[in-house]
Write a protein that holds these residues in place. Structure first.
Motif, mmCIF file in Angstrom:
data_model
loop_
_atom_site.group_PDB
_atom_site.id
_atom_site.type_symbol
_atom_site.label_atom_id
_atom_site.label_comp_id
_atom_site.label_asym_id
_atom_site.label_seq_id
_atom_site.Cartn_x
_atom_site.Cartn_y
_atom_site.Cartn_z
ATOM 1 N N LYS A 352 0.527 -1.346 0.002
ATOM 2 C CA LYS A 352 0.401 -0.131 0.204
ATOM 3 C C LYS A 352 0.962 1.497 0.011
ATOM 4 O O LYS A 352 0.115 2.352 -0.326
ATOM 5 C CB LYS A 352 -1.288 0.057 0.864
ATOM 6 N N PRO A 376 -9.557 -3.081 -4.220
ATOM 7 C CA PRO A 376 -8.633 -4.244 -3.765
ATOM 8 C C PRO A 376 -8.595 -5.477 -3.713
ATOM 9 O O PRO A 376 -10.014 -5.598 -3.124
ATOM 10 C CB PRO A 376 -8.372 -3.220 -2.304
ATOM 11 N N GLU A 390 -3.012 -10.801 -5.895
ATOM 12 C CA GLU A 390 -3.876 -10.163 -5.401
ATOM 13 C C GLU A 390 -3.184 -8.745 -5.587
ATOM 14 O O GLU A 390 -2.423 -8.357 -5.290
ATOM 15 C CB GLU A 390 -4.056 -10.045 -3.997
ATOM 16 N N VAL A 392 -3.557 -5.347 -3.600
ATOM 17 C CA VAL A 392 -3.424 -4.744 -2.541
ATOM 18 C C VAL A 392 -3.058 -3.270 -2.398
ATOM 19 O O VAL A 392 -4.326 -2.442 -1.699
ATOM 20 C CB VAL A 392 -2.874 -5.265 -1.413
ATOM 21 N N GLU A 394 -4.483 0.748 -3.205
ATOM 22 C CA GLU A 394 -5.019 1.419 -3.266
ATOM 23 C C GLU A 394 -5.439 2.889 -4.216
ATOM 24 O O GLU A 394 -5.894 3.333 -4.733
ATOM 25 C CB GLU A 394 -6.021 1.707 -2.142
#
Length: 459
Positions: A352, A376, A390, A392, A394
């Motif tokens: 992040k 997310p 994936e 994460v 933002e």
């Protein structure tokens, strides 16, 4: 009695789409091909324009600028029609040298990675042949496109990228203006398009439609976007992250590197390393060779001021780049899988701290568009043959730094040129072309032809 001449216009690519731009203008028996590009979303022979529609060699090819969706198929065409001569601005010839040889290398890599048997579509020798058949022309210089001078061409500054031009073709009985890709406002390095008007006596105007479906772009100003971009990048750097700017190798990379340098010099961004990737750096050197195509007040920094992106295909080296604050400007601008921007983003989206900021057109079918619009928890594939990752991160946003004119500016161009007979819309997704078709024009006939669809331009 003098025989009347038939005039027609046929997209071989770029009709109701963006990509593989190539348009055949016929004046009786004489033919001019306007651009000859490849499609960035397609592979193998499918990436080429519909060259099978050519029943004979074009008498000439005129290239508006050096983006591969406008010139990337030229070596394949010239290999087939070796006596055809190509015309482009002097700066565009220098850019094509870099872009086309790079395309051979990229296609060779894709042939190995994806098993595409048709790649490469042409060789370095084919590129050299195409360049040897290309004539560099200065802006605003009339040149003969045929042997006896009955057909002439003229390039006008289009404001898109270095060397980018609109093309005026005059034949006995009909004058056509092809805008190419145009930018109406001054950028950091390249000034906005040269304003043209009805005094040119244009019968047919062929105009790009890229942002025809984008209402938001009409209200955006360049300096406001720079301020918004600076705030977003500063936010990332202050929390210890890295800001990734996916960027097209030609145009957007050179512009953004100099925007970032100016922001650092003025104190609007902290002094952190600024890194860029390979082809964008090579094109930067071409910019240095043609200062006459830049704004008179352009402050083009030396490329040595910017660091080099290390091996983006090595995950450990990418992670090392991401350990401390930095700004990375890397290709591709639409974040196509397996390109440096995608491979760097693959590591960034797990953390992040970082930020990813898109600065140009994003095709809806690209990874970049998908990343911008996912939330997310989404899983995306950044590297072919590797498992999805994936997301994460933002802090992912888009900024309007496109070198394409917004739709109101395109309408203004049509109103200023005031073609006497025809207005033809190209280089846009169907929705964009439809908006332009319904909102631009001064009462002349309007057309939005698909690939292979011929338009009778009239006498």
């Amino acid at each position: 009695m003098t025989k009347s001449i038939d005039f027609s216009f046929t997209p071989l690519g770029g009709g109701r789409e963006i990509g593989a731009n190539s348009y055949l203008f016929c004046a009786g028996d004489y033919t001019v091909l306007l651009d000859c590009g490849v499609h960035p979303k397609k592979e193998g022979l499918d990436a080429l324009p519909a060259l099978a529609l050519l029943d004979r060699a074009p008498d000439a090819v005129v290239v508006s600028h050096g983006h591969v969706d406008h010139c990337g198929a030229l070596p394949a065409l010239i290999r087939r029609f070796q006596n055809t001569v190509t015309y482009a601005t002097t700066a565009t010839v220098g850019i094509m040298d870099r872009m086309l040889h790079n395309s051979v290398a990229v296609m060779g890599t894709l042939a190995k990675e994806r098993g595409i048997r048709e790649y490469p579509l042409y060789s370095h020798e084919d590129v050299n042949l195409a360049l040897s058949r290309t004539r560099g022309i200065h802006l605003d210089e009339e040149f003969a496109v045929d042997h006896d001078g009955a057909v002439t061409g003229r390039f006008f500054h289009a404001g898109h990228v270095l060397g980018g031009a609109s093309v005026l073709v005059r034949t006995p009985g009909h004058t056509l203006l092809y805008t190419g890709d145009i930018c109406a406002v001054d950028q950091e390095l390249v000034s906005g398009r040269l304003a043209l008007d009805h005094k040119l006596g244009v019968d047919t105007l062929v105009i790009e439609s890229t942002y025809g479906a984008n209402a938001e772009a009409d209200s955006v100003t360049y300096e406001d976007e720079i301020a918004r971009f600076a705030e977003a990048v500063r936010r990332v750097l202050e929390r210890g992250g890295v800001a990734l700017v996916p960027s097209f190798a030609l145009g957007r990379t050179q512009e953004l590197l100099n925007v970032i340098a100016r922001l650092q010099e003025s104190g609007q961004l902290p002094e952190v390393p600024v890194l860029s990737s390979g082809l964008g750096r090579a094109i930067y050197e071409v910019y240095r060779r043609f200062p006459e195509y830049l704004r008179r007040d352009a402050n083009l920094r030396p490329i040595q001021q910017f660091g080099r992106v290390s091996d983006a295909w090595n995950a450990n080296k990418v992670r090392a780049m991401l350990r401390s604050p930095a700004i990375i400007v890397a290709t591709s601008g639409m974040m196509i899988a397996n390109t440096p921007s995608a491979l760097i983003a693959r590591e960034m989206v797990r953390d992040k701290r970082h930020g990813i900021f898109f600065v140009g057109y994003l095709d809806p079918d690209t990874l970049g568009y998908e990343l911008l619009n996912c939330g997310p928890g989404a899983e995306l594939q950044f590297q072919l043959g590797a498992p999805p990752v994936e997301v994460v991160l933002e802090d992912i946003h888009w900024f309007y730094f496109s070198a394409h004119a917004p739709r109101q500016a395109l309408c203004d161009v049509a109103n200023q040129i005031r073609p006497r007979k025809n207005l033809v819309f190209v280089h846009g997704d169907p929705e964009a072309v439809e908006w332009m078709y319904g909102n631009a024009g001064n009462g002349c006939r309007r057309f939005a032809p698909s690939i292979g669809e011929s338009v009778d331009l009239g006498a």
